[in-house]
Enzyme design. Sequence first.
Site: not given
Ligand code: 5GP
Length: 120
Positions: A33-34, A100, A104
């Site tokens: 995760d970034i 996103v 995931h």
């Molecule tokens: P959600 O809130 O959708 O469950 O989690 C999305 C996750 O994607 C977050 O933890 C965020 O830090 C990660 N994320 C968003 N953009 C990127 C990216 O460009 N690369 C990576 N590796 N992680 C990302």
Amino acid sequence: MAYDTNNIFARILRGEIPCKKVYEDEYTLAFHDISPQAPVHVLVIPKGAYVSMDDLAANGSDREIAALYRAVSKVAHDLGVAAEGYRFLVNCGVNGGQEVPHLHVHIFGGRRLGRMIQIA
Ligand code: 5GP
């Protein structure tokens, strides 16, 4: 919700955006995760175009579903968090906090995580 082919994880799958890959097989890709929320914070995604876990459950093949679970377990073992314990979590939809729109699975590990990561 229709699948948006320009979401960030679709672009990572196409190689348009780099990622720190930790595992890949025919059906899945895992990468750091970034913005890590724990010493180990990895995302495992299906290669198929699924918006959410609901979408995968309804429209994915048994192979794709099984592969995602197996990849989560394999990554946790490979990264050394399985023995002491870890958490995997899927945010689903608006109330679930999903940002996103490509399914995931978060893997968190490397410290005591408490009962939940965060509710608010
Ligand atoms: P959600 O809130 O959708 O469950 O989690 C999305 C996750 O994607 C977050 O933890 C965020 O830090 C990660 N994320 C968003 N953009 C990127 C990216 O460009 N690369 C990576 N590796 N992680 C990302």
